[in-house]
Design a protein around this motif. Structure first.
Motif, short mmCIF file in Angstrom:
data_model
loop_
_atom_site.label_atom_id
_atom_site.label_comp_id
_atom_site.label_asym_id
_atom_site.label_seq_id
_atom_site.Cartn_x
_atom_site.Cartn_y
_atom_site.Cartn_z
N ASP A 129 0.81 -1.22 0.00
CA ASP A 129 0.00 0.00 0.00
C ASP A 129 0.85 1.27 0.00
O ASP A 129 0.31 2.38 -0.09
CB ASP A 129 -0.92 0.02 1.22
N PHE A 130 2.18 1.13 0.08
CA PHE A 130 3.02 2.32 0.17
C PHE A 130 3.23 2.94 -1.20
O PHE A 130 3.62 2.27 -2.16
CB PHE A 130 4.37 1.99 0.80
N ILE A 131 2.99 4.25 -1.29
CA ILE A 131 3.27 5.04 -2.49
C ILE A 131 4.33 6.06 -2.12
O ILE A 131 4.14 6.83 -1.18
CB ILE A 131 2.00 5.75 -3.00
N PRO A 132 5.46 6.08 -2.81
CA PRO A 132 6.50 7.06 -2.47
C PRO A 132 5.95 8.49 -2.51
O PRO A 132 5.24 8.86 -3.45
CB PRO A 132 7.55 6.85 -3.57
N PRO A 133 6.23 9.29 -1.48
CA PRO A 133 5.64 10.63 -1.41
C PRO A 133 6.23 11.61 -2.42
O PRO A 133 7.39 11.49 -2.81
CB PRO A 133 5.96 11.07 0.03
N LYS A 134 5.40 12.57 -2.79
CA LYS A 134 5.82 13.67 -3.65
C LYS A 134 5.57 14.96 -2.87
O LYS A 134 4.44 15.22 -2.45
CB LYS A 134 5.03 13.70 -4.96
N ILE A 135 6.61 15.75 -2.70
CA ILE A 135 6.49 17.03 -2.00
C ILE A 135 6.24 18.14 -3.01
O ILE A 135 6.91 18.21 -4.03
CB ILE A 135 7.76 17.33 -1.18
N PRO A 157 -2.90 10.13 -3.32
CA PRO A 157 -2.72 10.61 -1.94
C PRO A 157 -1.26 10.85 -1.56
O PRO A 157 -0.98 11.32 -0.46
CB PRO A 157 -3.32 9.48 -1.11
N SER A 158 -0.32 10.54 -2.46
CA SER A 158 1.10 10.70 -2.12
C SER A 158 1.58 12.13 -2.32
O SER A 158 2.70 12.46 -1.92
CB SER A 158 1.94 9.76 -2.99
N ILE A 159 0.76 13.01 -2.92
CA ILE A 159 1.16 14.39 -3.15
C ILE A 159 0.94 15.19 -1.88
O ILE A 159 -0.16 15.26 -1.35
CB ILE A 159 0.37 15.00 -4.32
N GLU A 177 8.96 21.94 8.03
CA GLU A 177 7.64 21.54 7.57
C GLU A 177 7.71 20.28 6.71
O GLU A 177 6.86 19.40 6.80
CB GLU A 177 6.99 22.68 6.77
N ILE A 178 8.72 20.17 5.87
CA ILE A 178 8.91 18.95 5.07
C ILE A 178 9.10 17.75 5.98
O ILE A 178 8.50 16.69 5.78
CB ILE A 178 10.11 19.11 4.12
N GLU A 179 9.94 17.92 7.00
CA GLU A 179 10.18 16.83 7.95
C GLU A 179 8.89 16.40 8.63
O GLU A 179 8.58 15.21 8.74
CB GLU A 179 11.22 17.25 8.98
N TYR A 185 3.11 11.45 6.95
CA TYR A 185 2.77 10.56 5.82
C TYR A 185 3.12 9.12 6.17
O TYR A 185 2.29 8.23 6.08
CB TYR A 185 3.51 11.02 4.57
N ARG A 186 4.36 8.90 6.52
CA ARG A 186 4.81 7.63 7.11
C ARG A 186 6.18 7.85 7.70
O ARG A 186 7.09 8.28 7.00
CB ARG A 186 4.84 6.49 6.08
#
Length: 317
Positions: A129-135, A157-159, A177-179, A185-186
């Motif tokens: 179920d993991f989708i690599p995040p996009k910042i 949902p990864s955006i 904030e990114i951290e 997210y995970r």
């Protein structure tokens, strides 16, 4: 002043221009009156959650007030010492540079175990179920920037959109904030893709007020170079391909200095592997970039009305 500004706003431009927090303050203060006048602001309340800007002065003031309140709530007889930050110790939110190590001249990482950190990321990202995040970093300097979080792809949902205050935010604000967003997210996840949506032009990025990223400035200004080094710590180590950073809102590659800037940033971010892309939006590559992050239909609508006073939130629903 907030209340007056809210009451004077017309139907097509219902939120204050100067500071999006003014709208939230006004609605909170005027709730009883608005109820009597039978206004329906349920749609606008849903929109309001998108309007928080990282680095705004109001958020900083609230945070300070909370800290001061906690400080004065301590019992004077409490003998427990209060730990204060020192220049050599990480802050509560985490000193990102210290915790991640430093780069030496050869591009190697000191103070961390690369393989160990990569293994921790791999374990954190296990599962089908993991989708690599996009910042997505969005500068408030972009016209109608407050609408951008509402036009991202709803099927992905990864955006993770981050709207930051161009005038008052710092590099530390953005990194913290990114951290925080990646942890939410995970825990342990790193981004594989990033979109930096800001103003700029051939050979330069207008990231923050009085902070224009050019080849020369990145080379000479320590805080500028440190920002890119520290940003790389949030990039994936397990991505089999180079992590990708898209630049949008300006055409950096409009002259040779743009390529020099990107090469300089890539060198700063080593040994993490990264590629920079800044395609023209009207090109095939630009369309592919837009569709990676945005609902294309909503993006086109937003773009056509980006400099118009006719843009209304209902148009984007």
């Amino acid at each position: 002043a907030d209340i007056c500004e809210f009451l004077l706003a017309d139907d097509t431009n219902w939120f204050p221009k100067e500071n999006m927090f003014s709208f939230q303050t006004a609605t909170t203060t005027m709730q009883p009156l608005l109820f009597l006048l039978h206004f329906d602001f349920s749609t606008h309340r849903n929109f309001r959650k998108h309007l928080r800007m990282v680095g705004s002065r109001r958020i900083k003031a609230q945070t300070f007030a909370e800290r001061r309140s906690k400080s004065f709530s301590r019992s004077w007889s409490d003998p427990t010492p209060v730990k204060t930050d020192s220049p050599n110790e990480p802050r509560d939110s985490g000193d990102l540079q210290t915790s991640c190590g430093t780069l030496d001249e050869g591009g190697l990482v000191e103070g961390i175990d690369w393989e160990e950190e990569r293994e921790m990321e791999r374990l954190a990202c296990e599962g089908d179920d993991f989708i690599p995040p996009k910042i997505m970093l969005i500068s408030s300097k972009v016209p109608k920037a407050e609408y951008v979080p509402t036009i991202i792809r709803r099927d992905d949902p990864s955006i993770i959109p981050i709207l930051y205050d161009h005038e008052h935010a710092t590099f530390d604000d953005i990194l913290e904030e990114i951290e925080k967003k990646l942890t939410a997210y995970r825990r342990g996840s790193k981004f594989w893709r990033m979109l930096i949506f800001c103003q700029g032009g051939p050979g330069h990025l207008y990231l923050l007020k009085n902070k224009v990223a050019t080849f020369a400035k990145v080379e000479k200004e320590e805080d500028m170079s440190q920002f890119w080094r520290r940003l790389s710590r949030f990039m994936s180590k397990v991505n089999p391909e180079p992590n990708l950073i898209h630049i949008m809102g300006c055409y950096v590659l409009g002259n040779p200095n743009g390529e020099k800037l990107f090469q300089k940033l890539k060198n700063l971010m080593r040994p993490y592997s990264v590629e920079f892309e800044s395609p023209l939006e009207l090109s095939a590559q630009g369309k592919e970039m837009i569709e990676m992050y945005f609902d294309f239909r909503l993006y086109r609508l937003w773009k056509t009305r980006q400099h118009s006073k006719l843009l209304d939130y209902e148009d984007l629903l």
